[in-house]
Design a protein around this motif. Structure first.
Motif, PDB file in Angstrom:
ATOM      1  N   LEU A  50      97.401  46.134  40.317  1.00 14.15           N
ATOM      2  CA  LEU A  50      97.747  47.463  40.829  1.00 14.15           C
ATOM      3  C   LEU A  50      96.553  48.404  40.748  1.00 14.15           C
ATOM      4  N   SER A  51      95.703  48.205  39.765  1.00 13.54           N
ATOM      5  CA  SER A  51      94.476  49.012  39.678  1.00 13.54           C
ATOM      6  C   SER A  51      93.558  48.711  40.857  1.00 13.54           C
ATOM      7  N   GLN A  52      93.518  47.445  41.260  1.00 20.11           N
ATOM      8  CA  GLN A  52      92.717  47.091  42.429  1.00 20.11           C
ATOM      9  C   GLN A  52      93.260  47.763  43.690  1.00 20.11           C
ATOM     10  N   VAL A  53      94.596  47.809  43.790  1.00 21.29           N
ATOM     11  CA  VAL A  53      95.212  48.515  44.915  1.00 21.29           C
ATOM     12  C   VAL A  53      94.821  49.989  44.873  1.00 21.29           C
ATOM     13  N   PHE A  54      94.906  50.571  43.673  1.00 19.72           N
ATOM     14  CA  PHE A  54      94.576  51.989  43.512  1.00 19.72           C
ATOM     15  C   PHE A  54      93.135  52.269  43.931  1.00 19.72           C
ATOM     16  N   HIS A  55      92.194  51.472  43.421  1.00 24.58           N
ATOM     17  CA  HIS A  55      90.786  51.720  43.723  1.00 24.58           C
ATOM     18  C   HIS A  55      90.488  51.508  45.208  1.00 24.58           C
ATOM     19  N   ALA A  56      91.117  50.494  45.821  1.00 23.86           N
ATOM     20  CA  ALA A  56      90.902  50.262  47.253  1.00 23.86           C
ATOM     21  C   ALA A  56      91.450  51.425  48.073  1.00 23.86           C
ATOM     22  N   ALA A  57      92.650  51.915  47.692  1.00 21.30           N
ATOM     23  CA  ALA A  57      93.247  53.032  48.418  1.00 21.30           C
ATOM     24  C   ALA A  57      92.432  54.307  48.221  1.00 21.30           C
ATOM     25  N   VAL A  58      91.930  54.515  47.000  1.00 25.25           N
ATOM     26  CA  VAL A  58      91.124  55.714  46.724  1.00 25.25           C
ATOM     27  C   VAL A  58      89.824  55.673  47.532  1.00 25.25           C
ATOM     28  N   ARG A  59      89.191  54.497  47.601  1.00 24.11           N
ATOM     29  CA  ARG A  59      87.951  54.390  48.381  1.00 24.11           C
ATOM     30  C   ARG A  59      88.204  54.730  49.846  1.00 24.11           C
ATOM     31  N   ALA A  60      89.308  54.182  50.385  1.00 28.28           N
ATOM     32  CA  ALA A  60      89.639  54.481  51.783  1.00 28.28           C
ATOM     33  C   ALA A  60      89.939  55.958  51.964  1.00 28.28           C
ATOM     34  N   GLY A  61      90.738  56.528  51.049  1.00 33.24           N
ATOM     35  CA  GLY A  61      91.093  57.936  51.161  1.00 33.24           C
ATOM     36  C   GLY A  61      89.896  58.853  50.968  1.00 33.24           C
ATOM     37  N   ARG A  62      89.011  58.479  50.028  1.00 29.62           N
ATOM     38  CA  ARG A  62      87.826  59.304  49.775  1.00 29.62           C
ATOM     39  C   ARG A  62      86.914  59.329  50.997  1.00 29.62           C
ATOM     40  N   PHE A  63      86.712  58.154  51.598  1.00 33.38           N
ATOM     41  CA  PHE A  63      85.853  58.100  52.776  1.00 33.38           C
ATOM     42  C   PHE A  63      86.453  58.902  53.924  1.00 33.38           C
ATOM     43  N   GLU A  64      87.769  58.712  54.144  1.00 32.53           N
ATOM     44  CA  GLU A  64      88.413  59.429  55.242  1.00 32.53           C
ATOM     45  C   GLU A  64      88.387  60.940  55.001  1.00 32.53           C
ATOM     46  N   SER A  65      88.680  61.362  53.773  1.00 37.27           N
ATOM     47  CA  SER A  65      88.700  62.793  53.468  1.00 37.27           C
ATOM     48  C   SER A  65      87.318  63.416  53.638  1.00 37.27           C
ATOM     49  N   PHE A  66      86.292  62.737  53.127  1.00 41.17           N
ATOM     50  CA  PHE A  66      84.929  63.270  53.243  1.00 41.17           C
ATOM     51  C   PHE A  66      84.520  63.384  54.710  1.00 41.17           C
ATOM     52  N   ALA A  67      84.815  62.323  55.483  1.00 43.25           N
ATOM     53  CA  ALA A  67      84.378  62.307  56.878  1.00 43.25           C
ATOM     54  C   ALA A  67      85.027  63.436  57.673  1.00 43.25           C
ATOM     55  N   TRP A  68      86.359  63.526  57.571  1.00 40.63           N
ATOM     56  CA  TRP A  68      87.043  64.532  58.386  1.00 40.63           C
ATOM     57  C   TRP A  68      86.867  65.936  57.831  1.00 40.63           C
ATOM     58  N   SER A  69      86.709  66.071  56.516  1.00 33.85           N
ATOM     59  CA  SER A  69      86.441  67.400  55.959  1.00 33.85           C
ATOM     60  C   SER A  69      85.107  67.931  56.475  1.00 33.85           C
ATOM     61  N   THR A  70      84.132  67.056  56.591  1.00 33.61           N
ATOM     62  CA  THR A  70      82.833  67.466  57.121  1.00 33.61           C
ATOM     63  C   THR A  70      82.957  67.942  58.564  1.00 33.61           C
ATOM     64  N   VAL A  71      83.705  67.161  59.357  1.00 35.92           N
ATOM     65  CA  VAL A  71      83.881  67.531  60.767  1.00 35.92           C
ATOM     66  C   VAL A  71      84.642  68.845  60.886  1.00 35.92           C
ATOM     67  N   TYR A  72      85.761  68.949  60.150  1.00 35.77           N
ATOM     68  CA  TYR A  72      86.568  70.173  60.240  1.00 35.77           C
ATOM     69  C   TYR A  72      85.809  71.377  59.689  1.00 35.77           C
ATOM     70  N   GLY A  73      84.997  71.158  58.637  1.00 33.29           N
ATOM     71  CA  GLY A  73      84.217  72.260  58.091  1.00 33.29           C
ATOM     72  C   GLY A  73      83.248  72.817  59.122  1.00 33.29           C
ATOM     73  N   ALA A  74      82.564  71.912  59.827  1.00 32.23           N
ATOM     74  CA  ALA A  74      81.636  72.358  60.865  1.00 32.23           C
ATOM     75  C   ALA A  74      82.373  73.090  61.983  1.00 32.23           C
ATOM     76  N   PHE A  75      83.543  72.572  62.339  1.00 29.23           N
ATOM     77  CA  PHE A  75      84.338  73.210  63.391  1.00 29.23           C
ATOM     78  C   PHE A  75      84.774  74.607  62.950  1.00 29.23           C
ATOM     79  N   GLY A  76      85.173  74.732  61.656  1.00 27.42           N
ATOM     80  CA  GLY A  76      85.638  76.023  61.151  1.00 27.42           C
ATOM     81  C   GLY A  76      84.538  77.069  61.146  1.00 27.42           C
ATOM     82  N   VAL A  77      83.315  76.641  60.787  1.00 28.41           N
ATOM     83  CA  VAL A  77      82.187  77.571  60.777  1.00 28.41           C
ATOM     84  C   VAL A  77      81.919  78.111  62.184  1.00 28.41           C
ATOM     85  N   VAL A  78      81.952  77.210  63.163  1.00 31.94           N
ATOM     86  CA  VAL A  78      81.735  77.634  64.543  1.00 31.94           C
ATOM     87  C   VAL A  78      82.866  78.561  65.003  1.00 31.94           C
TER      88      VAL A  78
END
Length: 582
Positions: free
Chosen positions: A228-256
């Protein structure tokens, strides 16, 4: 690509519910139109109120705007109700389709595939697809309508501000194209890790008696925690990457977007833009911000859905036992003669289990198949049931090759009593009736009495309607075997296969089971795999199997005189039984 082939293939599950889908889409589009009417009418009303300064017009305008907004909310509510209904209908149909297909897969598939993988496809993967196929697809259409209508309205209100926003908007599809492969890979790893965890938990719970017998509760708990820890770490890695990627895009959009608002305020101050137009512009931006984010987030959800769809279609694309293109006929047993002719079979290439296996089972007789462990006895039953296909040679029933008949009609002509009684979670009555689903209660009770099931069922609180637990765990081994025999008697098939039916029973139950078996075998072509002397001696014929071939065939007394191998096997079994009795 937002809708990859594996996801697009699953759109077929929306077809039976297309009326509900179209209704939801219509309500969603209507809600978008109603919501966009608020800033459009509000702009005209505000500019007029500023000019006329009439309080009555203020009241009237806000009543109209309030009605339009509540109408939009009401239409969205109905859309969401319909969307929820159709999404769960799709999940139900998809799960049913997976189960139906899985039941049609050949036995070797389940010997090579972990149960946790199949369960994961029915649960986690299907839930991912339910949300994307139904909820995100239907809501996405209304959100796209809202975004497109809002964009058109923004252009009409001020094309210069809107052009600046659109210039940044192209970042979203570009970011999606760049990030999708990595995101899909992360989600596939997460789903695979969950399958591993489900498999381990399923094994531990299925074998709970073994776990307790070896006092391995802590070991299994630790192993489960690790998976279950492996599931947790795999899900966190996926969520962290997705959150960072889209937060960066949305942040740039918000500034504009903030820059655009600043520019618009400067126009109002300079008198180049009316207050009503400015407020309508900002209000439109506010109400389409959610749909824009939703449409953009579908990119990430689509990658999770694609990973889930790929896993589901890995199962659904497995070829079933019977191909629709095969021209097979139904079997109609007249005499019940079974013949194996020159059968060769190997589980692994180059390691044959059966070699030139030839044997005939005369109609209505009982043949005992004996031999050392690993000689291939159970394989013979598996081939007759067509769980596997022989490498060469033929198997015939009443001179009809079983390769030319449907598996369903073949198996309906056979009753099987396995070494380990396989029972379902339910009542004794339900498990007996599994042999023939249309049997009446009177027939079930008559068969239960003939198989000695009544001998112990009558002592239970609810008799034949007693719940026996998963795999019949509330019954003893002998009781489970009697239920399995009763099920086979009720089936009333002309061919009977018995795989070590009394090997794990004590002397008391063995006598009762033998009596039930005697009634079951009467008048049927029977093949028994056994080491039990009592069973061997009552057979009409005995076939001795050695290294995949029949090396001796005859009655017990005859083989005891003529076959050294049989005599050695018989004496070894006799010594073993004598040792057990002491």
């Amino acid at each position: 690509m937002l809708w990859p082939n594996s996801v697009a293939r699953l759109l077929v599950f929306l077809r039976p519910h297309q009326l509900v889908v179209w209704l939801a889409l219509c309500f969603g589009v209507a809600a978008s139109i109603a919501a966009l009417s608020v800033p459009w009418i509000g702009r005209w009303a505000l500019d007029r109120i500023v000019t006329t300064r009439d309080p009555d017009e203020v009241d009237y305008a806000f009543l109209v705007l309030g009605f339009l907004w509540l109408l939009a909310i009401g239409l969205s509510f109905v859309r969401d109700l319909l969307t929820t209904q159709v999404s769960h209908l799709v999940a139900r149909d998809l799960r049913h389709h997976i189960v139906v297909h899985a039941l049609r897969l050949p036995v070797p598939y389940f010997e090579q595939t972990r149960l946790g993988d199949v369960i994961s496809r029915l649960t986690t993967d299907t839930e991912q697809l339910r949300r994307v196929l139904a909820e995100d697809l239907i809501r996405g259409v209304s959100h796209i309508t809202m975004v497109a209508g809002g964009a058109a309205l923004l252009c009409m209100l001020d094309w210069r501000l809107t052009a600046a926003l659109f210039a940044v908007g192209v970042m979203l599809p570009l970011a999606h194209r760049l990030l999708s492969p990595r995101l899909r890979s992360f989600n596939r790893i997460s789903l695979d890790a969950l399958s591993d965890a489900l498999t381990r938990v399923s094994d531990a719970l299925t074998n709970v008696r073994l776990v307790k017998a070896f006092a391995r509760e802590r070991h299994e708990a630790a192993t489960t925690e690790s998976t279950l820890s492996q599931v947790f770490h795999a899900a966190v890695r996926a969520g962290r990457f997705e959150s960072f990627a889209w937060s960066t895009v949305y942040g740039a959009f918000g500034v504009v977007a903030l820059g655009v608002i600043w520019y618009g305020v400067q126009d109002v101050i300079a008198g180049q833009l009316s207050l009503g137009t400015m407020l309508a512009y900002f209000y439109t931006l506010a109400i389409i911000a959610g749909p824009v984010a939703s449409v953009a987030s579908v990119a990430g959800k689509a990658q999770r859905a694609r990973a889930a769809a790929d896993r589901i279609y890995a199962l659904l694309d497995e070829p079933p036992e019977d191909s629709p293109s095969e021209r097979a006929r139904d079997l109609h047993v007249t005499r019940g003669e079974v013949e194996f002719a020159g059968v060769v079979f190997a589980y692994r290439e180059g390691e044959p289990v059966l070699r030139d296996f030839t044997m005939k089972l005369p109609p209505g007789t009982t043949t005992a198949l004996v031999g050392a462990t690993g000689a291939g006895k159970t394989t013979v039953i598996s081939l007759l049931e067509r769980f596997y296909e022989p490498t060469s040679g033929s198997i015939c029933i009443d001179n009809v090759p079983i390769a030319s008949i449907t598996r369903r009609s073949l198996r309906e002509a056979i009753a099987l009593v396995p070494q380990e009684a396989l029972l379902f979670d339910g009542t004794i009555r339900e498990n007996i009736r599994y042999g023939r689903l249309d049997a009446t209660d009177e027939e079930v009770e008559r068969i239960a009495a003939a198989a000695h099931v009544h001998d112990f069922a009558n002592r239970l609180e609810h008799g034949l309607d007693t719940w026996i637990g998963e795999r019949g765990t509330r019954l003893s081994g002998g009781q489970r075997q009697l239920v399995a025999i009763a099920r086979a008697i009720l089936r009333d098939a002309p061919i009977l296969l018995l795989d070590e039916p009394t090997s794990s029973l004590d002397a008391e139950f063995e006598a009762v089971v033998h009596d039930a078996l005697r009634r079951l075998m009467a008048g049927r072509t029977t093949l028994i795999i056994t080491h039990q002397l009592r069973t061997v001696q009552t057979a009409d014929r005995i076939a001795l199997l050695d290294h995949g071939r029949i090396i001796a065939l005859g009655a017990h007394d005859e083989l005891n005189r003529t076959s050294d191998q049989y005599r050695h096997l018989f004496r070894a079994q006799l010594s073993a039984e004598a040792a057990v009795s002491q």
